[in-house]
Scaffold this active site. Sequence first.
Site: not given
Ligand code: NAP
Length: 286
Positions: A93, A168, A236
Amino acid sequence: MKAGFIGLGAMGAPMARNVAKGHYLASVWNRTEASAITLSQELNVQCAASPALLASHVDVVLICVSADADVLDVVHGILPALRPQTVVIDMSTVSSDTAREAARLVGSKGADFLDAPVTGGVEGAKNGTLAIMVGGKPETLEKVMPVLETMGSRIVHMGDVGTGQAAKAVNQIMAAGINEAVAEALAFGAALGLDMRKVIDVVSGGAAGNWFLEKRGPTMTQGIFKPGFKLALHHKDLKICKGIADKLGLKLPVTEMAVNDYAKLIAEGHGEEDISALYRLKRPSS
Ligand code: NAP
């Protein structure tokens, strides 16, 4: 069609598992290598040594990382290896401007880009029932539809690149309002001394029932705020929404309330908790 998955966090890992179930997943990469090694072994796919190496041998690059700068970092990383006809799909997102910049970069290599953010939480990611809103060329979406169908049950083409992220943003504003309303109502019920398990059960069956109440109500009222969706990530998203609204001269009072509440919780060290940690600010003090 071979796909590679970059970003194996709370969403990315279960989404990648479903792509593997559909027999499309060939390779994974994660910034913290340990997660990529573990998942590649579990799914019996390649653990790429870099985003560029992943991109060099797949037809579809799927990205699910945290925020705008992270998506552009990854896109810059895959650029040297990107082949024409490859499709890059960002499922994070981020802002529509970031989607358009990523599309421009990817397009400079003759490859195609879709912004395809998702909603449905970690449960939807796990069950392959996400709603996916897609911006980009319809023919590109048609080509990669079988891959997206492994992760989502409702996939809607919104328009040009950036419109997936715009849709979104609508979702995120609504989610903020729902969080504010659910946390406030449940705190009110708890202050009345009601059996909150029963309240959540009965209210879920009526007009005020909703996904967030059902999935997060039982845990939030017990003071459990394990993500789920990290509060810092929703903060964010809401700042992106506020930036758009400011440009359009629109007021978003509910969103502003959530932005301020989240900022307070982040300052108190709760940014890595689930968004239901908003309950901390609403619950009756003991
Ligand atoms: P998360 O658990 O914090 O995972 C974030 C991922 O991004 C991790 O694999 C992290 O790697 C990687 N990452 C972050 N910065 C990076 C960079 N500069 N270069 C390469 N990899 C990087 O977050 P999440 O909940 O999966 O969310 C991921 C996305 O989906 C976000 O944009 C969020 O807003 C969206 N989203 C989340 C949900 C939800 O319910 N969680 C629902 C819909 C959409 P590391 O393992 O090294 O930290």
